[in-house]
Design a protein around this motif. Structure first.
Motif, short mmCIF file in Angstrom:
data_model
loop_
_atom_site.label_atom_id
_atom_site.label_comp_id
_atom_site.label_asym_id
_atom_site.label_seq_id
_atom_site.Cartn_x
_atom_site.Cartn_y
_atom_site.Cartn_z
N GLY A 27 34.55 26.43 -35.17
CA GLY A 27 36.01 26.58 -35.20
C GLY A 27 36.57 27.63 -34.26
N ALA A 47 26.95 34.66 -37.80
CA ALA A 47 27.32 33.68 -38.84
C ALA A 47 26.08 33.64 -39.74
CB ALA A 47 27.63 32.31 -38.26
N ARG A 48 26.14 32.89 -40.83
CA ARG A 48 24.96 32.87 -41.72
C ARG A 48 23.84 31.98 -41.20
NH1 ARG A 48 27.93 30.76 -46.86
NH2 ARG A 48 28.80 29.59 -45.13
N THR A 73 23.52 36.80 -40.39
CA THR A 73 23.59 37.52 -41.67
C THR A 73 24.83 37.06 -42.44
OG1 THR A 73 24.90 39.32 -40.74
CG2 THR A 73 22.51 39.64 -40.80
N ASP A 74 24.76 37.28 -43.74
CA ASP A 74 25.88 36.94 -44.63
C ASP A 74 26.74 38.20 -44.80
OD1 ASP A 74 27.58 36.34 -46.72
OD2 ASP A 74 26.05 35.29 -47.88
N ALA A 100 34.79 35.29 -39.13
CA ALA A 100 34.08 34.81 -40.34
C ALA A 100 35.09 34.82 -41.48
CB ALA A 100 32.90 35.70 -40.66
N GLY A 101 35.18 33.71 -42.18
CA GLY A 101 36.13 33.64 -43.29
C GLY A 101 36.17 32.23 -43.82
N SER A 151 46.50 34.64 -41.03
CA SER A 151 46.90 33.23 -41.16
C SER A 151 48.40 33.20 -41.43
CB SER A 151 46.18 32.60 -42.36
OG SER A 151 46.77 31.36 -42.70
N SER A 199 38.84 22.41 -38.13
CA SER A 199 37.57 23.12 -37.97
C SER A 199 36.74 22.87 -39.23
CB SER A 199 37.83 24.63 -37.81
OG SER A 199 38.32 25.15 -39.05
N1 LIG Z 1 41.26 26.56 -39.82
C1 LIG Z 1 42.45 26.97 -40.22
O1 LIG Z 1 43.34 26.16 -40.56
C2 LIG Z 1 42.76 28.44 -40.25
C3 LIG Z 1 44.09 28.84 -40.26
C4 LIG Z 1 44.38 30.19 -40.30
C5 LIG Z 1 43.37 31.13 -40.34
N2 LIG Z 1 42.07 30.71 -40.34
C6 LIG Z 1 41.03 31.73 -40.41
O2 LIG Z 1 40.28 31.68 -39.23
C7 LIG Z 1 38.96 32.13 -39.48
C8 LIG Z 1 37.98 31.12 -38.90
O3 LIG Z 1 38.14 29.89 -39.57
P1 LIG Z 1 37.71 28.51 -38.91
O4 LIG Z 1 38.86 27.61 -39.04
O5 LIG Z 1 37.14 28.75 -37.58
O6 LIG Z 1 36.60 28.06 -39.97
P2 LIG Z 1 35.13 27.46 -39.76
O7 LIG Z 1 35.13 26.41 -38.69
O8 LIG Z 1 34.69 27.05 -41.12
O9 LIG Z 1 34.26 28.70 -39.27
C9 LIG Z 1 33.92 29.75 -40.13
C10 LIG Z 1 32.82 30.57 -39.50
O10 LIG Z 1 32.54 31.69 -40.36
C11 LIG Z 1 31.14 31.71 -40.66
N3 LIG Z 1 30.98 32.26 -42.00
C12 LIG Z 1 31.46 31.77 -43.16
N4 LIG Z 1 31.07 32.54 -44.19
C13 LIG Z 1 30.33 33.55 -43.67
C14 LIG Z 1 29.63 34.66 -44.24
N5 LIG Z 1 29.60 34.87 -45.55
N6 LIG Z 1 28.96 35.49 -43.41
C15 LIG Z 1 28.96 35.28 -42.07
N7 LIG Z 1 29.59 34.24 -41.48
C16 LIG Z 1 30.26 33.39 -42.28
C17 LIG Z 1 30.70 30.24 -40.54
O11 LIG Z 1 29.32 30.06 -40.29
P3 LIG Z 1 28.23 29.92 -41.49
O12 LIG Z 1 28.76 28.89 -42.42
O13 LIG Z 1 26.96 29.55 -40.82
O14 LIG Z 1 28.15 31.28 -42.10
C18 LIG Z 1 31.51 29.83 -39.31
O15 LIG Z 1 30.90 30.26 -38.14
C19 LIG Z 1 38.85 32.32 -40.99
O16 LIG Z 1 39.01 33.69 -41.28
C20 LIG Z 1 40.02 31.53 -41.53
O17 LIG Z 1 40.48 32.06 -42.75
C21 LIG Z 1 41.74 29.39 -40.29
#
Ligand SMILES: NC(=O)c1ccc[n+]([C@@H]2O[C@H](COP(=O)([O-])OP(=O)(O)OC[C@H]3O[C@@H](n4cnc5c(N)ncnc54)[C@H](OP(=O)(O)O)[C@@H]3O)[C@@H](O)[C@H]2O)c1
Length: 275
Positions: A27, A47-48, A73-74, A100-101, A151, A199
């Motif tokens: 993402g 990332a994890r 790492t987590d 990460a989130g 966000s 994403s």
């Molecule tokens: N997508 C949206 O609509 C949106 C909108 C506003 C804000 N955001 C924010 O943008 C950020 C990125 O979101 P995204 O849309 O890119 O989501 P995503 O595609 O699900 O990516 C999340 C990333 O975080 C890693 N991650 C999750 N839990 C983790 C943990 N405990 N430790 C280390 N890494 C971890 C995941 O890898 P692993 O699973 O391998 O750990 C992945 O690389 C987040 O903070 C989200 O809240 C997203």
């Protein structure tokens, strides 16, 4: 979207040579890592799941000739945060990108408390700990940048994503305050507050987004805003959604978000009266 050469040079000179990117395997974090690599910054990717990070690292090394270090790492665990910190102690880091989130959705009282606490740790506690550590390092070197993923849900309460929106309100508030505290120390802090982005987020949050931006539409605007703004609303859809609500009082925004999030979570929750 791609960065102009002048923008790549600015990022490398002001925030290089190394950047730490959490959430770098998917993402928005993956897109930011790609753009930073194209600007010639060396990367620490977190990332994890190593099996998702390893191919990203290989592709970035091959395409851009940069150095890449993987730290799988987590960050919901303090030991995971510490491992990330320790693995960068020998590097000249000038930029921290915290992507990460994750989110959850549905009725608050039907949620899993342990998952909600885990989200608070990833979206809040890890952000606090990493910002504190790298903030100190950056102030000591009188230069650096910190990008926090807020966000558009950060700007009011959001029924059916109550705890997620609250974690992002924390991130937004932290970034706004630190942007002013750290500016005189030569450190730029940016809150990036996107609207819906396609994403891995959607699936993990169990939401169904009708309309969404791509990570490619938000990455470059976020990096362009670093050092120039304290909050960026990246992408046209984000701007439309936030500006449309601009004149609505906060209580009204909460009501509107109830309708919006209600539509995104209808498939997985029991409809309640008055919803
Ligand atoms: N997508 C949206 O609509 C949106 C909108 C506003 C804000 N955001 C924010 O943008 C950020 C990125 O979101 P995204 O849309 O890119 O989501 P995503 O595609 O699900 O990516 C999340 C990333 O975080 C890693 N991650 C999750 N839990 C983790 C943990 N405990 N430790 C280390 N890494 C971890 C995941 O890898 P692993 O699973 O391998 O750990 C992945 O690389 C987040 O903070 C989200 O809240 C997203």
């Amino acid at each position: 979207m791609v960065l102009k050469t002048s923008e790549k040079n600015r990022l490398r000179e002001q925030y290089g040579p190394w950047a730490v990117v959490t959430g770098a395997s998917s993402g928005i974090g993956l897109e930011l890592a790609q753009q930073l690599a194209s600007a010639g910054l060396h990367l620490v990717l977190n990332a994890r799941q190593i099996e998702r990070l390893a191919p990203v690292a290989e592709q970035l090394r091959d395409t851009y000739g940069i150095d890449v270090r993987i730290v799988a790492t987590d960050v919901s665990e303090s030991v995971g945060v510490q491992q990330l910190i320790d693995s960068t102690s020998d590097l000249s880091v000038g930029l921290l990108v915290q992507s990460a989130g994750f989110g959850t959705s549905g009725l608050f009282l039907q949620s899993s408390l342990s998952e909600e606490i885990n989200m608070l740790r990833v979206n809040g506690e890890a952000v606090l700990a990493l910002t504190h550590h790298y903030g100190q390092r950056f102030v000591a070197q009188h230069r650096g940048g910190i990008i926090l993923l807020s966000s558009m849900v950060a700007f009011q309460g959001v029924p059916y994503a109550a705890n997620y929106a609250a974690t992002k309100a924390y991130v937004q508030s932290l970034a706004e305050a630190l942007a002013l505290e750290l500016k005189p120390e030569g450190v730029d802090v940016l809150a990036a507050a996107p609207g819906p982005v396609r994403s891995g987020f959607e699936q993990r949050a169990n939401m169904a987004m009708n309309m969404a931006l791509t990570p490619e539409q938000v990455g470059v605007p976020i990096l362009r805003a670093l050092g120039r703004q304290t909050t960026v609303l990246p992408g046209w859809l984000t701007k439309v959604l936030v500006y449309a609500l601009r004149t609505v009082p906060r209580w009204g925004k909460v009501r509107i978000m109830q309708q919006v999030m209600g539509g995104m979570t209808q498939h997985q929750r029991q409809l309640q009266p008055n919803v």
